[in-house]
Design an enzyme around this catalytic site. Structure first.
Site, PDB file in Angstrom:
ATOM      1  N   SER A 235       0.754  -1.170   0.074  1.00 23.11           N
ATOM      2  CA  SER A 235      -0.073   0.107  -0.035  1.00 23.11           C
ATOM      3  C   SER A 235       0.698   1.264   0.025  1.00 23.11           C
ATOM      4  O   SER A 235       0.465   2.327  -0.658  1.00 23.11           O
ATOM      5  CB  SER A 235      -0.897  -0.053   1.110  1.00 23.11           C
ATOM      6  OG  SER A 235      -1.986  -0.955   0.992  1.00 23.11           O
ATOM      7  N   LYS A 282      -9.473  -5.795  11.321  1.00 24.88           N
ATOM      8  CA  LYS A 282     -10.580  -5.140  10.837  1.00 24.88           C
ATOM      9  C   LYS A 282     -11.630  -4.794  11.460  1.00 24.88           C
ATOM     10  O   LYS A 282     -12.619  -4.416  11.353  1.00 24.88           O
ATOM     11  CB  LYS A 282     -10.647  -5.866   9.420  1.00 24.88           C
ATOM     12  CG  LYS A 282      -9.689  -5.565   8.305  1.00 24.88           C
ATOM     13  CD  LYS A 282      -9.925  -6.228   7.127  1.00 24.88           C
ATOM     14  CE  LYS A 282      -8.750  -5.922   6.231  1.00 24.88           C
ATOM     15  NZ  LYS A 282      -8.970  -6.512   4.700  1.00 24.88           N
ATOM     16  N   ASP A 318     -12.298  -2.800   0.277  1.00 25.84           N
ATOM     17  CA  ASP A 318     -12.115  -4.077  -0.051  1.00 25.84           C
ATOM     18  C   ASP A 318     -13.238  -4.416  -0.961  1.00 25.84           C
ATOM     19  O   ASP A 318     -13.194  -5.062  -2.072  1.00 25.84           O
ATOM     20  CB  ASP A 318     -12.016  -4.910   1.124  1.00 25.84           C
ATOM     21  CG  ASP A 318     -10.698  -5.002   1.731  1.00 25.84           C
ATOM     22  OD1 ASP A 318      -9.725  -4.443   1.002  1.00 25.84           O
ATOM     23  OD2 ASP A 318     -10.396  -5.388   2.859  1.00 25.84           O
TER      24      ASP A 318
END
Ligand code: ATR
Length: 483
Positions: A235, A282, A318
């Site tokens: 990323s 998450k 996502d």
């Protein structure tokens, strides 16, 4: 300043290394302890051979170096080297004032007093920095944060020690953000090396080109990625070039995190504007968010957190990132049914995305109960992974979400007979091509790589962070990895 630590065995090789990395560095540190004994005798010539300010260091084994000579011999090497035009000399904290200090003063060489701790961040770090400073021009501490709370202590150095010339380095994986954001800590420089002469060191190219670490100032907006395996994340290679592409004074930095709570405290402290969330946080971040989108609520997982006035907002890119490469095929009716292999965290978001587009889904998983759980939430079929042969010729899309193929040349549905009309999609990003995709390609199927999903979700994240589209002129280079 970005300072290259030289660990070559000869002066000639050290000079060549400097030439090679010249465009990325502002300073060099010649480590006598890496030179052969014979080459060490020539060390005083080194500063005249390079066009950069030089530090001379002769690091003892106990401080992470290689010099195993007697203390007298070690100092003799340093004294001889000081005949050259070095700008700085590194002298360890415990050395009493003596001939090194006297020669440095006589020759106008500035003294860096250094303290190393490979086990922790000492509780009294700030007072020790001030003590060091009293005996030197620059105080240097290289310590080892053991968690994100320790990282916060190091970032507080700027407030606590304003005006003190210092170098503060967090070693090891937790310390990586302190190396990148060295200017935010008020550090005079950050060290780099291709050979990792200290734990956690980055290459000069990574610091200068990818992170543009030397351009960070008080106004630079900080973005982050958190997780337990962020050092190999791709990323930073998406966001940092993107920021540069829109001329936004911002930086995106990986933070290895052991405590989400401590990270949110650090995020307040550093005024972090937004961050990506990866495994295993998450779900855990949800309890710190003041606002979440419908997708986050449905999927129960958040991969992007953005600062809003007075609260943190959680979104899930996502979901869209996964759909992006196959959106057209769904719209045009080429994907009506899908097999999803695996029932972990990623699988849940993918099944939900497909169900939302009216695709019929069957989840296959080694552990049936996990597949059943996701199937119940998303109203779809499920089965044991071992029964995969039953689904041959039955589906338009096969999505591979298990960890099989990540570190082995294995296909979780080995020998699955493909017709060649299936679209096969693996969400693994490293390696780019897994055995699952190689087999699919060989059978004539259209394939989609995990990297496509990563880039698509990253670009959406970029929009959430900045309010701008990802610049078209920038092609993220994910071939080398971030660090
Ligand atoms: P994530 O949340 O990132 O998806 P995870 O929860 O660990 O990661 O899920 C990994 C997936 O890979 C699971 O579906 C797991 O199957 P189980 O639920 O049976 O554990 C699957 N997986 C891992 N190793 C596997 C193997 N050797 N064979 C088949 N499936 C495997």
């Amino acid at each position: 300043m970005i300072c290259l630590t030289l660990s070559e065995p000869t002066i000639q090789q050290a000079v060549e290394r400097v030439k090679k990395e010249r465009e990325y560095i502002d300073m060099v540190e010649l480590r006598l302890d890496f030179l052969t004994k014979k080459e060490c005798e020539k060390a005083s010539t080194f500063p005249s051979l390079v066009d950069l300010p030089c530090i001379v260091t002769n690091r003892r084994v106990q401080d992470g170096g290689k010099c195993a000579l007697s203390e007298k011999q070690r100092r003799a090497q340093l004294l001889a080297a000081m005949d050259g035009d070095f700008k700085y000399i590194d002298i360890e904290e415990d050395l009493k004032r003596g001939e090194l200090d006297e020669k440095a003063e006589a020759r106008g060489i500035k003294i860096i007093r250094s303290l190393h701790d490979f086990s922790c961040v000492p509780d009294d770090i700030f007072s020790r920095i001030q003590q060091l400073r009293k005996r030197a021009d620059v105080a240097k501490v290289a310590v080892t944060p053991r968690g994100i709370a320790d990282v916060m202590t190091l970032f507080n150095a700027q407030k606590e020690l304003e005006g003190t010339e210092k170098i503060i380095i967090g070693m090891g994986p937790y310390g990586v953000p302190t190396r990148i954001l060295y200017k935010r800590m008020g550090s005079m420089l950050t060290f780099c090396s291709d050979n990792q002469t200290a734990p956690g060191q980055l290459s000069s190219r990574t610091l200068k080109q990818l992170y543009r670490a030397d351009r960070v100032d008080d106004k630079t907006a900080i973005y982050a990625i958190i997780g337990n395996n962020v050092m190999s994340s791709l990323s930073p290679c998406i966001h940092n070039p993107g920021f540069a592409g829109i001329k936004y004074n911002a930086i995106y930095v990986p933070f290895l995190v052991d405590s989400v709570r401590a990270f949110f405290a650090l995020a307040e402290n550093l005024k972090i504007r937004g961050f990506s969330v990866t495994v295993p946080y998450k779900l855990e971040v949800l309890s710190y968010l003041g606002n979440i989108t419908r997708e986050v609520k449905q999927i129960g997982a958040c991969n992007t957190v953005v600062r809003m006035p007075g609260l943190w907002k959680g979104i899930n890119t996502d979901y869209y990132g996964f759909l992006a490469p196959i959106e057209k095929d769904i719209e045009e009716g080429r994907i009506k049914s899908a097999l999803v292999l695996g029932a972990g965290g990623a699988s849940n978001a993918i099944v939900w995305a497909l169900r939302n587009r009216n695709v019929r889904v069957t989840i296959l998983n080694r552990t049936l109960s996990r597949a059943e759980k996701i199937a119940q939430i998303n109203i779809c079929q499920f089965d044991k992974l071992e029964n995969y042969h039953d689904y041959e010729g039955q589906v338009d899309l096969i999505v591979q979400t298990t960890t099989v193929g990540y570190d082995s040349w294995e296909n979780p549905v080995e020998g699955f007979r493909l017709t060649g009309r299936e679209i096969c999609y693996d969400i693994i990003t490293k390696p780019k091509e897994t055995k699952f995709l190689a087999d699919a390609k060989a059978a004539g199927c259209t394939v989609h790589y995990g990297i496509e999903m990563l880039i698509a979700q990253g670009k959406l994240q970029f929009e959430a962070f900045t309010g701008y589209h990802y610049p078209r002129s920038v092609q993220p280079d994910l071939s080398t990895g971030s660090l």
